[in-house]
Write an enzyme that holds these catalytic residues in place. Structure first.
Site, PDB file in Angstrom:
ATOM      1  N   LYS A   1      -3.347   5.668  10.230  1.00 19.38           N
ATOM      2  CA  LYS A   1      -2.419   5.053   9.285  1.00 19.38           C
ATOM      3  C   LYS A   1      -2.179   3.630   9.747  1.00 19.38           C
ATOM      4  O   LYS A   1      -1.724   3.389  10.863  1.00 19.38           O
ATOM      5  CB  LYS A   1      -1.111   5.833   9.240  1.00 19.38           C
ATOM      6  CG  LYS A   1      -0.105   5.202   8.296  1.00 19.38           C
ATOM      7  CD  LYS A   1       1.141   6.027   8.140  1.00 19.38           C
ATOM      8  CE  LYS A   1       2.115   5.344   7.209  1.00 19.38           C
ATOM      9  NZ  LYS A   1       3.341   6.139   7.030  1.00 19.38           N
TER      10      LYS A   1
ATOM     11  N   ARG B   1       8.144   1.846  -0.445  1.00 17.04           N
ATOM     12  CA  ARG B   1       9.408   1.554   0.255  1.00 17.04           C
ATOM     13  C   ARG B   1      10.500   1.194  -0.743  1.00 17.04           C
ATOM     14  O   ARG B   1      11.672   1.454  -0.490  1.00 17.04           O
ATOM     15  CB  ARG B   1       9.191   0.462   1.303  1.00 17.04           C
ATOM     16  CG  ARG B   1       8.284   0.962   2.430  1.00 17.04           C
ATOM     17  CD  ARG B   1       8.026  -0.114   3.484  1.00 17.04           C
ATOM     18  NE  ARG B   1       7.036   0.337   4.453  1.00 17.04           N
ATOM     19  CZ  ARG B   1       6.503  -0.446   5.393  1.00 17.04           C
ATOM     20  NH1 ARG B   1       6.871  -1.718   5.480  1.00 17.04           N
ATOM     21  NH2 ARG B   1       5.622   0.033   6.237  1.00 17.04           N
TER      22      ARG B   1
ATOM     23  N   LYS C   1       6.286  -2.111  11.349  1.00 17.75           N
ATOM     24  CA  LYS C   1       5.946  -0.856  12.030  1.00 17.75           C
ATOM     25  C   LYS C   1       4.728  -1.011  12.937  1.00 17.75           C
ATOM     26  O   LYS C   1       4.026  -0.044  13.221  1.00 17.75           O
ATOM     27  CB  LYS C   1       5.727   0.243  10.974  1.00 17.75           C
ATOM     28  CG  LYS C   1       6.971   0.494  10.098  1.00 17.75           C
ATOM     29  CD  LYS C   1       6.814   1.721   9.197  1.00 17.75           C
ATOM     30  CE  LYS C   1       8.126   2.007   8.451  1.00 17.75           C
ATOM     31  NZ  LYS C   1       8.022   3.229   7.611  1.00 17.75           N
TER      32      LYS C   1
ATOM     33  N   GLU D   1      -7.843   8.016  17.742  1.00 12.81           N
ATOM     34  CA  GLU D   1      -6.797   8.824  17.113  1.00 12.81           C
ATOM     35  C   GLU D   1      -7.364  10.159  16.614  1.00 12.81           C
ATOM     36  O   GLU D   1      -6.730  11.205  16.744  1.00 12.81           O
ATOM     37  CB  GLU D   1      -6.160   8.069  15.935  1.00 12.81           C
ATOM     38  CG  GLU D   1      -5.292   6.880  16.326  1.00 12.81           C
ATOM     39  CD  GLU D   1      -3.900   7.294  16.835  1.00 12.81           C
ATOM     40  OE1 GLU D   1      -3.611   8.504  16.922  1.00 12.81           O
ATOM     41  OE2 GLU D   1      -3.109   6.396  17.159  1.00 12.81           O
TER      42      GLU D   1
ATOM     43  N   LYS E   1      -5.258   6.070   5.759  1.00 14.30           N
ATOM     44  CA  LYS E   1      -4.279   5.485   4.836  1.00 14.30           C
ATOM     45  C   LYS E   1      -4.049   4.026   5.187  1.00 14.30           C
ATOM     46  O   LYS E   1      -3.839   3.734   6.357  1.00 14.30           O
ATOM     47  CB  LYS E   1      -2.978   6.271   4.964  1.00 14.30           C
ATOM     48  CG  LYS E   1      -1.832   5.730   4.155  1.00 14.30           C
ATOM     49  CD  LYS E   1      -0.597   6.519   4.450  1.00 14.30           C
ATOM     50  CE  LYS E   1       0.542   5.939   3.652  1.00 14.30           C
ATOM     51  NZ  LYS E   1       1.809   6.570   3.958  1.00 14.30           N
TER      52      LYS E   1
ATOM     53  N   SER F   1       0.712   3.403  -2.737  1.00 15.91           N
ATOM     54  CA  SER F   1       1.498   2.839  -3.834  1.00 15.91           C
ATOM     55  C   SER F   1       0.998   1.453  -4.272  1.00 15.91           C
ATOM     56  O   SER F   1       0.885   1.185  -5.466  1.00 15.91           O
ATOM     57  CB  SER F   1       2.966   2.773  -3.433  1.00 15.91           C
ATOM     58  OG  SER F   1       3.147   2.020  -2.244  1.00 15.91           O
TER      59      SER F   1
ATOM     60  N   TYR G   1      -1.178   8.485  -6.818  1.00 15.01           N
ATOM     61  CA  TYR G   1      -0.152   8.468  -7.865  1.00 15.01           C
ATOM     62  C   TYR G   1      -0.794   8.563  -9.237  1.00 15.01           C
ATOM     63  O   TYR G   1      -0.100   8.792 -10.219  1.00 15.01           O
ATOM     64  CB  TYR G   1       0.682   7.181  -7.736  1.00 15.01           C
ATOM     65  CG  TYR G   1       1.355   7.124  -6.381  1.00 15.01           C
ATOM     66  CD1 TYR G   1       2.526   7.840  -6.143  1.00 15.01           C
ATOM     67  CD2 TYR G   1       0.766   6.437  -5.312  1.00 15.01           C
ATOM     68  CE1 TYR G   1       3.104   7.839  -4.882  1.00 15.01           C
ATOM     69  CE2 TYR G   1       1.345   6.431  -4.053  1.00 15.01           C
ATOM     70  CZ  TYR G   1       2.509   7.141  -3.843  1.00 15.01           C
ATOM     71  OH  TYR G   1       3.070   7.164  -2.596  1.00 15.01           O
TER      72      TYR G   1
HETATM   73  C1  PBG Z   1       6.433   6.652   5.880  1.00 10.17           C
HETATM   74  C2  PBG Z   1       5.457   6.689   4.755  1.00 10.17           C
HETATM   75  C3  PBG Z   1       5.047   5.554   4.066  1.00 10.17           C
HETATM   76  C4  PBG Z   1       4.181   5.979   3.076  1.00 10.17           C
HETATM   77  C5  PBG Z   1       4.079   7.373   3.170  1.00 10.17           C
HETATM   78  N1  PBG Z   1       4.873   7.796   4.234  1.00 10.17           N
HETATM   79  C6  PBG Z   1       5.444   4.143   4.186  1.00 10.17           C
HETATM   80  C7  PBG Z   1       5.514   3.526   5.496  1.00 10.17           C
HETATM   81  O1  PBG Z   1       4.830   3.894   6.445  1.00 10.17           O
HETATM   82  O2  PBG Z   1       6.327   2.612   5.609  1.00 10.17           O
HETATM   83  C8  PBG Z   1       3.533   5.039   2.097  1.00 10.17           C
HETATM   84  C9  PBG Z   1       2.866   5.633   0.942  1.00 10.17           C
HETATM   85  C10 PBG Z   1       2.550   4.690  -0.134  1.00 10.17           C
HETATM   86  O3  PBG Z   1       2.654   3.453  -0.034  1.00 10.17           O
HETATM   87  O4  PBG Z   1       2.148   5.193  -1.186  1.00 10.17           O
HETATM   88  N2  PBG Z   1       6.473   7.708   6.736  1.00 10.17           N
END
Ligand code: PBG
Length: 341
Positions: free
Chosen positions: A204, A214, A231, A247, A262, A288, A327
């Site tokens: 990720k 968010r 992050k 990982e 991701k 997203s 989505y």
């Molecule tokens: C956080 C989480 C995130 C998403 C899924 N779980 C956002 C982040 O890491 O800040 C993002 C998913 C998306 O953008 O569709 N645990």
């Protein structure tokens, strides 16, 4: 200079196999059926509520009763797996994110209610602290602003056990703490939830494509005093590929059932890499921002939504994803149904 007609005639002409729809369809390498998709859904408290998410047209934060309706609609189109994300009331968020392990929290109530109404809806729950943290981080934050690893992992393991007890089929740690897969597997097994699967967010990335998500959860990291506004100390650097292998090796050793990459489109090489390096199923999260880009351009009349979304999802599958969180799952399932009826 020689003209084309003076050159030797090509022996091989790949265009022969593209001449009409029949031959193209016969030889198509990738077929993405709606049953490979997972639809993320955002939940809020209350009854019959639906709050549009402006940056994610077609998606809303919905109360549990409406989420159940959505699940029914998706199932009628052939999509039967759902990733649930609770939008927690800001009054319930705290620095320690205790709401994450409250057996009556919104997510737990949603899982129980959906399972009660639709017993075979396949539910994937998110394991991370950010929806519950007033700081918007996936882990606990120390006074000096460090995201604490092992202390966070203890809570994540408790969350996993709780979600499994409520009826989650699969738990999906999206937090990127070290060692969490092993800890969650051990906790699930000692609680008797040996059949609950773990989908690990293996690779990720610290991506800018999570913006609309968010907004949906109001979960952006809070940048204040010592608290880091991003992050990057736990999510991966977008420039790194070999690190994804590290990982993956850890997640396999710790007992993950599925490895996820991701976001998806900027990381197709990582999907391909994990596909080649492991025999576990690989998942991809078409996030997203990837969804919002196509929606926004289509709204402007600049892109054809159906064609671009289909091409995006097909490309992710071609790169090696067995399953895709998107989505656009319902739209895709509708288009798929139209073209196969
Ligand atoms: C956080 C989480 C995130 C998403 C899924 N779980 C956002 C982040 O890491 O800040 C993002 C998913 C998306 O953008 O569709 N645990």
């Amino acid at each position: 200079m020689q003209t084309a007609s003076e050159l030797p005639r090509p022996l091989r002409r790949p265009r022969r196999l593209r001449r009409n729809q029949t031959i193209r369809s016969m030889l198509r390498e990738t077929r993405l059926t709606p049953d490979r998709l997972v639809l993320p859904l955002f939940i809020i408290d209350g009854d019959n509520r639906s709050e549009a998410i402006t940056s994610m047209p077609g998606h809303a934060r919905e109360s549990i009763d409406n989420v159940i309706k959505r699940c029914r609609e998706a199932r009628s189109l052939g999509v039967n797996a759902f990733a649930l994300f609770p939008a927690i009331d800001p009054a319930l968020k705290s620095p320690e994110a205790q709401e994450a392990v409250n057996p009556e929290n919104l997510l737990c109530r949603a899982v129980r209610a959906i399972k009660e109404c639709i017993a075979d809806a396949y539910l994937v729950t998110d394991i991370a602290l950010d929806p519950y943290s007033s700081m918007g981080h996936d882990g606990l934050v120390s006074p000096s602003g460090e995201i604490l690893n092992d202390e966070t992992v203890d809570i994540l393991a408790q969350m996993g056990v709780l979600h499994a007890k409520c009826g989650a089929d699969m738990v999906a740690p999206s937090d990127m703490m070290d060692g969490r897969i092993g800890a969650i597997r051990a906790a699930l097994d000692s609680a008797g939830s040996t059949d609950t699967a773990i989908l690990s967010y293996t690779a990720k990335y610290a991506s800018a494509f999570y913006g609309p998500f968010r907004e949906a959860l109001d979960s952006a990291p809070v940048h204040a005093d010592n608290i880091p506004g991003d992050k990057k100390t736990y999510q991966m650097d977008p420039a790194n590929a070999r690190e994804a292998t590290i990982e993956a090796i850890l997640d396999v050793a710790e007992g993950a059932d599925i490895l996820m990459v991701k976001p998806a489109l900027p990381y197709l090489d990582i999907i391909g890499r994990l596909r080649r390096e492991t025999d576990l199923p690989v998942a991809a999260y078409h996030v997203s921002g990837e969804y919002a880009m196509v929606k926004a351009a289509a709204k402007m009349g600049w892109l054809d939504e159906r064609a671009c979304m289909t091409e995006s999802l097909t490309g992710i599958a071609r790169a090696g994803a067995d399953t895709i969180f998107t989505y656009a799952a319902m739209e895709y399932a509708r288009w798929y149904g139209d073209s196969h009826s």
